[in-house]
Design a protein around this motif. Sequence first.
Motif, PDB file in Angstrom:
ATOM      1  N   SER A   1       0.845  -1.196   0.000  1.00 30.02           N
ATOM      2  CA  SER A   1       0.000   0.000   0.000  1.00 30.02           C
ATOM      3  C   SER A   1       0.880   1.245   0.000  1.00 30.02           C
ATOM      4  O   SER A   1       2.071   1.176   0.298  1.00 30.02           O
ATOM      5  CB  SER A   1      -0.907   0.010   1.236  1.00 30.02           C
ATOM      6  OG  SER A   1      -0.151   0.249   2.393  1.00 30.02           O
ATOM      7  N   LEU A   2       0.287   2.374  -0.320  1.00 24.04           N
ATOM      8  CA  LEU A   2       1.036   3.617  -0.368  1.00 24.04           C
ATOM      9  C   LEU A   2       1.627   3.947   0.994  1.00 24.04           C
ATOM     10  O   LEU A   2       2.787   4.385   1.088  1.00 24.04           O
ATOM     11  CB  LEU A   2       0.127   4.760  -0.839  1.00 24.04           C
ATOM     12  CG  LEU A   2       0.772   6.136  -0.945  1.00 24.04           C
ATOM     13  CD1 LEU A   2       1.912   6.098  -1.950  1.00 24.04           C
ATOM     14  CD2 LEU A   2      -0.248   7.167  -1.338  1.00 24.04           C
ATOM     15  N   ASN A   3       0.882   3.714   2.059  1.00 26.50           N
ATOM     16  CA  ASN A   3       1.394   3.993   3.407  1.00 26.50           C
ATOM     17  C   ASN A   3       2.592   3.112   3.751  1.00 26.50           C
ATOM     18  O   ASN A   3       3.542   3.557   4.386  1.00 26.50           O
ATOM     19  CB  ASN A   3       0.291   3.813   4.453  1.00 26.50           C
ATOM     20  CG  ASN A   3      -0.697   4.953   4.431  1.00 26.50           C
ATOM     21  OD1 ASN A   3      -0.382   6.047   3.986  1.00 26.50           O
ATOM     22  ND2 ASN A   3      -1.906   4.692   4.910  1.00 26.50           N
ATOM     23  N   GLU A   4       2.543   1.853   3.346  1.00 24.99           N
ATOM     24  CA  GLU A   4       3.667   0.958   3.613  1.00 24.99           C
ATOM     25  C   GLU A   4       4.913   1.409   2.853  1.00 24.99           C
ATOM     26  O   GLU A   4       6.018   1.416   3.401  1.00 24.99           O
ATOM     27  CB  GLU A   4       3.320  -0.478   3.229  1.00 24.99           C
ATOM     28  CG  GLU A   4       2.346  -1.149   4.156  1.00 24.99           C
ATOM     29  CD  GLU A   4       1.926  -2.520   3.666  1.00 24.99           C
ATOM     30  OE1 GLU A   4       1.851  -3.430   4.511  1.00 24.99           O
ATOM     31  OE2 GLU A   4       1.690  -2.675   2.446  1.00 24.99           O
ATOM     32  N   VAL A   5       4.747   1.789   1.591  1.00 22.23           N
ATOM     33  CA  VAL A   5       5.887   2.247   0.796  1.00 22.23           C
ATOM     34  C   VAL A   5       6.459   3.534   1.384  1.00 22.23           C
ATOM     35  O   VAL A   5       7.679   3.668   1.539  1.00 22.23           O
ATOM     36  CB  VAL A   5       5.479   2.452  -0.689  1.00 22.23           C
ATOM     37  CG1 VAL A   5       6.620   3.082  -1.477  1.00 22.23           C
ATOM     38  CG2 VAL A   5       5.077   1.124  -1.311  1.00 22.23           C
ATOM     39  N   LEU A   6       5.591   4.478   1.732  1.00 21.13           N
ATOM     40  CA  LEU A   6       6.071   5.718   2.336  1.00 21.13           C
ATOM     41  C   LEU A   6       6.762   5.454   3.666  1.00 21.13           C
ATOM     42  O   LEU A   6       7.799   6.073   3.969  1.00 21.13           O
ATOM     43  CB  LEU A   6       4.918   6.705   2.520  1.00 21.13           C
ATOM     44  CG  LEU A   6       4.391   7.350   1.245  1.00 21.13           C
ATOM     45  CD1 LEU A   6       3.181   8.223   1.550  1.00 21.13           C
ATOM     46  CD2 LEU A   6       5.469   8.139   0.552  1.00 21.13           C
ATOM     47  N   SER A   7       6.218   4.545   4.459  1.00 19.38           N
ATOM     48  CA  SER A   7       6.846   4.197   5.739  1.00 19.38           C
ATOM     49  C   SER A   7       8.236   3.615   5.522  1.00 19.38           C
ATOM     50  O   SER A   7       9.185   3.944   6.245  1.00 19.38           O
ATOM     51  CB  SER A   7       5.989   3.203   6.509  1.00 19.38           C
ATOM     52  OG  SER A   7       4.747   3.759   6.818  1.00 19.38           O
ATOM     53  N   HIS A   8       8.360   2.749   4.522  1.00 28.57           N
ATOM     54  CA  HIS A   8       9.666   2.170   4.225  1.00 28.57           C
ATOM     55  C   HIS A   8      10.654   3.248   3.800  1.00 28.57           C
ATOM     56  O   HIS A   8      11.812   3.249   4.234  1.00 28.57           O
ATOM     57  CB  HIS A   8       9.547   1.108   3.134  1.00 28.57           C
ATOM     58  CG  HIS A   8       9.183  -0.243   3.651  1.00 28.57           C
ATOM     59  ND1 HIS A   8      10.113  -1.091   4.196  1.00 28.57           N
ATOM     60  CD2 HIS A   8       8.001  -0.893   3.707  1.00 28.57           C
ATOM     61  CE1 HIS A   8       9.515  -2.214   4.568  1.00 28.57           C
ATOM     62  NE2 HIS A   8       8.233  -2.121   4.286  1.00 28.57           N
ATOM     63  N   PHE A   9      10.235   4.161   2.933  1.00 30.39           N
ATOM     64  CA  PHE A   9      11.149   5.205   2.476  1.00 30.39           C
ATOM     65  C   PHE A   9      11.513   6.180   3.583  1.00 30.39           C
ATOM     66  O   PHE A   9      12.647   6.647   3.654  1.00 30.39           O
ATOM     67  CB  PHE A   9      10.587   5.928   1.252  1.00 30.39           C
ATOM     68  CG  PHE A   9      10.864   5.188  -0.028  1.00 30.39           C
ATOM     69  CD1 PHE A   9      12.135   5.181  -0.576  1.00 30.39           C
ATOM     70  CD2 PHE A   9       9.862   4.477  -0.659  1.00 30.39           C
ATOM     71  CE1 PHE A   9      12.403   4.482  -1.741  1.00 30.39           C
ATOM     72  CE2 PHE A   9      10.118   3.778  -1.823  1.00 30.39           C
ATOM     73  CZ  PHE A   9      11.397   3.778  -2.373  1.00 30.39           C
TER      74      PHE A   9
END
Length: 78
Positions: A41-49
């Motif tokens: 999800s977008l939140n997971e990708v943003l959290s990773h970055f």
Amino acid sequence: MKNFITKENIWYRLQQLIILVLHLVLLKWMFYTLTNSGSLSLNEVLSHFVGMSIMGAILIRGCAYWANYHYQKDLKKK
């Protein structure tokens, strides 16, 4: 190559090894995030970055502090 690791520079070589391992961990994390970003999800990708940015900043600052510490220590010896 014979004098790559000596008694005088063993801690310096250990520092280089730790920095290398931490950079490889960060690179693996980046590769994982980029290859799986389509299924996350977008939140997971943003959290990773955000996490990678924080880890990268800490790694850069920590390496600079550690190197400066050893540099200052060597200056006091001489």
